[in-house]
Design an enzyme around this catalytic site. Structure first.
Site, PDB file in Angstrom:
ATOM      1  N   SER A  57     -37.515  26.986  48.777  1.00  0.00           N
ATOM      2  CA  SER A  57     -36.698  26.376  47.727  1.00  0.00           C
ATOM      3  C   SER A  57     -35.904  27.406  46.935  1.00  0.00           C
ATOM      4  O   SER A  57     -34.694  27.249  46.723  1.00  0.00           O
ATOM      5  CB  SER A  57     -37.593  25.574  46.777  1.00  0.00           C
ATOM      6  N   TRP A  58     -36.564  28.460  46.466  1.00  0.00           N
ATOM      7  CA  TRP A  58     -35.888  29.440  45.630  1.00  0.00           C
ATOM      8  C   TRP A  58     -34.919  30.293  46.438  1.00  0.00           C
ATOM      9  O   TRP A  58     -33.811  30.589  45.991  1.00  0.00           O
ATOM     10  CB  TRP A  58     -36.912  30.290  44.899  1.00  0.00           C
ATOM     11  N   ARG A  78     -37.734  32.112  59.319  1.00  0.00           N
ATOM     12  CA  ARG A  78     -38.550  32.448  60.496  1.00  0.00           C
ATOM     13  C   ARG A  78     -38.362  31.444  61.627  1.00  0.00           C
ATOM     14  O   ARG A  78     -38.361  31.810  62.796  1.00  0.00           O
ATOM     15  CB  ARG A  78     -40.030  32.476  60.114  1.00  0.00           C
ATOM     16  N   LYS A 147     -42.899  36.076  43.086  1.00  0.00           N
ATOM     17  CA  LYS A 147     -43.709  36.238  41.887  1.00  0.00           C
ATOM     18  C   LYS A 147     -45.181  36.215  42.273  1.00  0.00           C
ATOM     19  O   LYS A 147     -45.716  35.170  42.645  1.00  0.00           O
ATOM     20  CB  LYS A 147     -43.395  35.123  40.886  1.00  0.00           C
ATOM     21  N   ALA A 175     -36.118  25.846  40.874  1.00  0.00           N
ATOM     22  CA  ALA A 175     -35.114  25.846  41.944  1.00  0.00           C
ATOM     23  C   ALA A 175     -34.268  24.583  41.963  1.00  0.00           C
ATOM     24  O   ALA A 175     -33.047  24.650  42.153  1.00  0.00           O
ATOM     25  CB  ALA A 175     -35.793  26.060  43.296  1.00  0.00           C
ATOM     26  N   LYS A 226     -48.232  34.263  34.896  1.00  0.00           N
ATOM     27  CA  LYS A 226     -47.844  32.949  34.364  1.00  0.00           C
ATOM     28  C   LYS A 226     -48.211  31.834  35.334  1.00  0.00           C
ATOM     29  O   LYS A 226     -48.457  30.693  34.918  1.00  0.00           O
ATOM     30  CB  LYS A 226     -46.350  32.939  34.018  1.00  0.00           C
ATOM     31  N   VAL A 314     -45.801  26.600  48.916  1.00  0.00           N
ATOM     32  CA  VAL A 314     -46.708  27.649  48.465  1.00  0.00           C
ATOM     33  C   VAL A 314     -46.962  27.490  46.967  1.00  0.00           C
ATOM     34  O   VAL A 314     -46.038  27.298  46.176  1.00  0.00           O
ATOM     35  CB  VAL A 314     -46.105  29.037  48.756  1.00  0.00           C
ATOM     36  N   GLU A 316     -48.297  29.804  44.319  1.00  0.00           N
ATOM     37  CA  GLU A 316     -48.634  31.225  44.184  1.00  0.00           C
ATOM     38  C   GLU A 316     -49.839  31.465  43.288  1.00  0.00           C
ATOM     39  O   GLU A 316     -50.590  32.418  43.487  1.00  0.00           O
ATOM     40  CB  GLU A 316     -47.428  32.014  43.653  1.00  0.00           C
TER      41      GLU A 316
END
Length: 365
Positions: A57-58, A78, A147, A175, A226, A314, A316
């Site tokens: 997304s980002w 990928r 991040k 995003a 965060k 994901v 994080e």
């Protein structure tokens, strides 16, 4: 930013602008016609050859930001099927599907023109970041959007980049809002001030404001911590503990972030800025925030694996929480919220954790 640092920044920015205007050098290798220039970058019209590694997304949203600035952009993924779909439809079939990718080239990571790029933007999960940057050909500067911390070593991700300059970009950047063209801001941080200024000029626009921050340690640790605090904030939402409890949790989470990063050599002012408070607020309150959503699901009975599967992207914070806890043990500092998140991920009941946190010995703020 202290006065001496402001003067240094202004001098560096001014000198580089003179150099760019006179020579057109660095990685600003081509000048586009007036018609091709982005209206958000009037009068400069210099194009940077960018490869964005990571089509999540980002990465997808950031590729659009660069494209809209008039840069030449390749989005590298990928999966060949994902690449083929982007080429055929102008859309990412998996992430940020609303993003219009017309004008962005798509390639597999193996095929992408990484060695010929002027800057390589890396937007991959923290667990594979080290492997990805180690495989990049050439010595092109890297701009990291990831991040987190390295799960194997606990190190900041920028320290895994060797033999090339590196910078990181961080801030309150959801995003899907970027894709919709909503205004946002971020910081770019690097030990190389000149690189940070160059990247600022390349990315800054009328809808995406970029500030330079020299505290790369603080920016990276804020970005990692965060996400863990957002898991806890989501837990508070899932248990319907109310706004008072959530606000207190987030404020104490910011204190944990500051405690961690200051011991690691960061600057206190970083935590009041975009990379600290700004990113923490949006991560803990945005309805689409992955870490907050995961915390909600876990509070309602899902396992960490089930929460990540339902979100489909994901998360994080789930990777970072135990790494951050272990780092705090090595540094000899107390991070009770992080410890609590790890306990819940290990099977402890969230309701029991809330009671434990509230019954801690009273102290000064």
């Amino acid at each position: 930013m202290a006065l001496s640092h402001k003067l240094l920044f202004a001098s560096c920015r001014s000198a580089w602008l003179r150099h760019a205007n006179l020579s057109g050098s660095f990685w600003l290798r081509a000048t586009k016609s007036e018609d091709e220039r982005s209206p958000s970058y009037p009068g400069r019209g210099v194009a940077v050859n960018c490869t964005v590694v990571g089509a999540g997304s980002w990465g997808t949203a950031f590729a659009c930001l660069l494209r809209d600035k008039g840069h030449d952009v390749t989005l590298a993924a990928r999966d060949p099927e994902q690449v083929a779909a982007i080429r055929e439809t102008g859309r990412n079939p998996r992430y940020a599907q609303a993003a219009d990718l017309r004008g962005v080239a798509a390639a597999t990571v193996a095929e992408a023109p990484i060695a010929d790029a002027d800057v390589v933007v890396v937007a991959v999960p923290s667990r594979v970041f080290g492997e990805v940057v180690a495989s990049l050909p050439g010595t092109t500067p890297v701009l990291s959007l990831t991040k987190g911390l390295d799960p194997q070593t606990g190190e900041r991700l920028s320290t895994l980049v060797h033999g090339r300059p590196v910078a990181v970009l961080s801030g309150p950047n959801i995003a899907d809002e970027i894709v919709r063209g909503l205004p946002a801001a971020a910081v770019v941080a690097s030990d190389d001030l000149e690189l940070a200024v160059r990247l600022q000029l390349a990315v800054n626009s009328s809808i995406f404001r970029v500030y330079v921050n020299e505290d790369i340690v603080g920016v990276e640790l804020c970005a990692a911590a965060k996400n863990v605090i957002a898991l806890a904030a989501g837990g508070a939402d899932g248990l319907q503990l109310g706004d008072n409890a959530k606000a207190a949790l987030v404020a104490r989470g910011l204190a944990e972030m500051r405690r961690l990063a200051e011991v690691a050599g960061a600057r206190p002012e970083t935590f009041a800025g975009l990379a600290g408070m700004g990113d923490l607020i949006v991560t803990c309150w945005a309805p689409t925030g992955r870490n907050r959503r995961a915390g909600v699901l876990i509070a309602r009975g899902a396992s960490a694996a089930e929460a990540q599967a339902e979100i489909g992207m994901v998360v994080e914070g789930l990777t970072t929480a135990p790494v951050l806890r272990d780092l705090s043990h090595r540094l000899g500092i107390e991070l009770p919220i992080t410890e609590g998140v790890c306990a819940v991920l290990g099977g402890e009941l969230l309701t029991d954790l809330v009671e434990q946190l509230m019954r801690r010995e009273p102290t000064t703020e």
